[in-house]
Scaffold this active site. Structure first.
Site, mmCIF file in Angstrom:
data_model
loop_
_atom_site.group_PDB
_atom_site.id
_atom_site.type_symbol
_atom_site.label_atom_id
_atom_site.label_comp_id
_atom_site.label_asym_id
_atom_site.label_seq_id
_atom_site.Cartn_x
_atom_site.Cartn_y
_atom_site.Cartn_z
ATOM 1 N N LEU A 105 -2.298 -5.857 5.873
ATOM 2 C CA LEU A 105 -1.708 -6.737 4.946
ATOM 3 C C LEU A 105 -2.507 -6.796 3.460
ATOM 4 O O LEU A 105 -3.771 -6.716 3.558
ATOM 5 C CB LEU A 105 -1.706 -8.196 5.490
ATOM 6 C CG LEU A 105 -0.909 -8.159 6.814
ATOM 7 C CD1 LEU A 105 -0.771 -9.826 7.348
ATOM 8 C CD2 LEU A 105 0.592 -7.820 6.760
ATOM 9 N N HIS A 165 1.932 -8.655 0.810
ATOM 10 C CA HIS A 165 2.606 -9.730 2.151
ATOM 11 C C HIS A 165 2.378 -11.153 2.072
ATOM 12 O O HIS A 165 2.997 -11.900 2.414
ATOM 13 C CB HIS A 165 1.927 -8.973 3.280
ATOM 14 C CG HIS A 165 2.198 -7.381 3.399
ATOM 15 N ND1 HIS A 165 1.104 -6.708 3.265
ATOM 16 C CD2 HIS A 165 3.111 -6.696 3.840
ATOM 17 C CE1 HIS A 165 1.549 -5.380 3.506
ATOM 18 N NE2 HIS A 165 2.612 -5.606 4.061
ATOM 19 N N GLY A 224 10.040 -7.947 0.082
ATOM 20 C CA GLY A 224 9.633 -7.480 -1.563
ATOM 21 C C GLY A 224 10.236 -6.870 -1.983
ATOM 22 O O GLY A 224 11.145 -5.727 -1.628
ATOM 23 N N LYS A 253 9.406 -4.805 -3.885
ATOM 24 C CA LYS A 253 8.728 -3.313 -3.712
ATOM 25 C C LYS A 253 9.706 -2.425 -3.064
ATOM 26 O O LYS A 253 9.602 -1.163 -3.592
ATOM 27 C CB LYS A 253 7.524 -3.690 -3.162
ATOM 28 C CG LYS A 253 6.695 -2.311 -2.412
ATOM 29 C CD LYS A 253 6.131 -1.652 -3.900
ATOM 30 C CE LYS A 253 5.431 -0.459 -3.304
ATOM 31 N NZ LYS A 253 5.456 0.075 -2.033
ATOM 32 N N VAL A 310 4.226 -7.753 -6.163
ATOM 33 C CA VAL A 310 2.719 -8.055 -6.470
ATOM 34 C C VAL A 310 1.922 -6.744 -6.836
ATOM 35 O O VAL A 310 2.068 -5.647 -6.007
ATOM 36 C CB VAL A 310 1.963 -8.897 -5.433
ATOM 37 C CG1 VAL A 310 0.546 -9.017 -5.813
ATOM 38 C CG2 VAL A 310 2.715 -10.131 -5.089
HETATM 39 P P1 AMP Z 1 5.746 -3.209 5.020
HETATM 40 O O1 AMP Z 1 4.320 -3.855 5.741
HETATM 41 O O2 AMP Z 1 5.005 -2.019 4.141
HETATM 42 O O3 AMP Z 1 6.912 -2.937 5.732
HETATM 43 O O4 AMP Z 1 6.015 -4.481 4.005
HETATM 44 C C1 AMP Z 1 6.315 -5.746 4.387
HETATM 45 C C2 AMP Z 1 7.158 -6.607 3.346
HETATM 46 O O5 AMP Z 1 6.162 -6.847 2.379
HETATM 47 C C3 AMP Z 1 8.240 -5.926 2.739
HETATM 48 O O6 AMP Z 1 9.313 -6.730 2.697
HETATM 49 C C4 AMP Z 1 7.824 -5.373 1.584
HETATM 50 O O7 AMP Z 1 8.841 -5.054 0.541
HETATM 51 C C5 AMP Z 1 6.887 -6.364 1.129
HETATM 52 N N1 AMP Z 1 5.788 -5.866 0.148
HETATM 53 C C6 AMP Z 1 5.332 -4.753 0.351
HETATM 54 N N2 AMP Z 1 4.392 -4.396 -0.739
HETATM 55 C C7 AMP Z 1 4.866 -5.481 -1.582
HETATM 56 C C8 AMP Z 1 4.228 -5.685 -3.080
HETATM 57 N N3 AMP Z 1 3.327 -5.027 -3.442
HETATM 58 N N4 AMP Z 1 4.778 -7.171 -3.558
HETATM 59 C C9 AMP Z 1 5.547 -7.829 -2.814
HETATM 60 N N5 AMP Z 1 6.189 -7.481 -1.471
HETATM 61 C C10 AMP Z 1 5.603 -6.349 -0.823
#
Ligand code: AMP
Length: 282
Positions: A33, A37, A147, A149, A176
């Site tokens: 995280l 996150h 996100g 992202k 972010v």
């Molecule tokens: P992940 O752990 O990569 O599967 O991401 C989990 C959630 O966090 C997903 O909804 C992603 O889109 C979100 N997320 C990952 N990186 C970012 C970021 N830099 N800004 C905002 N949300 C993010």
């Protein structure tokens, strides 16, 4: 903060919270995280949700030859971040509890999964929608936070929620970034210091796209070319795609729209990064 690995006990906990008058907000993650996150959990808490973070490195969304085995796992730090963010419950299931050996059901969203990440990572989005559907059934949320992202992912999940009548609202939160503009990602920790500098080219390409979109002489196709040229000129960076697409369908645009999304995927050394930005045309 409750930490729970059993799906049945998580369901009991969220039902108890609901009986106590709370709405449920879920934030699905794969751990490792970072502030991105955390921003999703904070959004859920701000909305007054009983906030459930899920941490599960989902094998089904990794293809052969992808980084499942070496995906960063930082369980202690993750729990500390969930606590600081204000999560009420953290769900940390074991793989065996999420996938029974004879499971025979997959959730597939068609169309939106044919392009971009879906085209380059066959089966990836089936893995995502199947696990997210399961997490939704276990946590029974009123809202689910994703996100921007992962732009294509949040569109696909919105479609699944609509098509399968999940009675919940999908909330998409802004990307972010590090102070220098690099989108935060669990995979950034793979980058060497030199690659970390070169990775900035993704954000620069998006800023260029924003500037060109605001100038009435540039077509979507010419913006795509300029983004690709900029990134290709950076040593050690290879571009998977750099496109300007419709914000809802992700289809290419032939004429200048009012707004669009620029989406990029590139390898920086051995690390594959994605990023995107909304373009306003004038
Ligand atoms: P992940 O752990 O990569 O599967 O991401 C989990 C959630 O966090 C997903 O909804 C992603 O889109 C979100 N997320 C990952 N990186 C970012 C970021 N830099 N800004 C905002 N949300 C993010």
């Amino acid at each position: 903060m409750i930490v729970e690995s059993s799906p049945d006990r998580v369901r009991k906990q969220v039902r108890e919270a609901r009986r106590a008058g709370r709405h449920i907000g879920v934030v699905p993650t794969m751990g490792a995280l970072h502030e991105g996150h955390v921003s999703l959990m904070e959004a859920a808490c701000r909305d007054g949700m009983f906030t459930v973070a899920t941490i599960f490195v989902n094998p089904a969304q990794f293809g052969p030859g992808e980084d499942f085995d070496r995906y960063p796992r930082t369980p202690d730090d993750d729990l500390a971040r969930c606590m600081t963010a204000g999560a009420d419950l953290v769900f940390t299931p074991e793989t065996g509890a999420m996938y029974l050996p004879d499971a025979a059901t997959t959730v597939t969203v068609s169309g939106l999964t044919d392009v971009l990440e879906g085209a380059l990572r066959p089966g990836h989005f089936d893995g995502v929608t199947t696990i997210v559907a399961k997490l939704f059934h276990i946590t029974e949320p009123d809202r689910a936070y994703f996100g921007q992202k992962d732009y294509q992912q949040q569109l696909i999940i919105r479609r699944m929620v609509r098509d399968l009548n999940f009675g919940l609202e999908v909330v998409t939160c802004p990307t972010v970034r590090e102070p220098d503009g690099l989108a935060m990602s669990s995979r950034n920790r793979y980058l060497t210091p030199d690659e970390r500098r070169r990775a900035l080219i993704l954000h620069r390409a998006l800023l260029l796209a924003e500037t060109l979109a605001a100038d009435s002489t540039h077509s979507p196709a010419s913006i795509e070319r300029r983004m690709k040229d900029l990134m290709t000129a950076e040593p050690g960076v290879s571009v998977d795609y750099a496109v300007v697409a419709d914000r809802e369908t992700l289809q290419p645009l032939s004429v200048r729209p009012a707004a669009a999304v620029a989406l990029i995927a590139a390898r920086v050394g051995a690390t594959r990064l994605i990023d995107n930005g909304i373009l306003q045309f004038r």
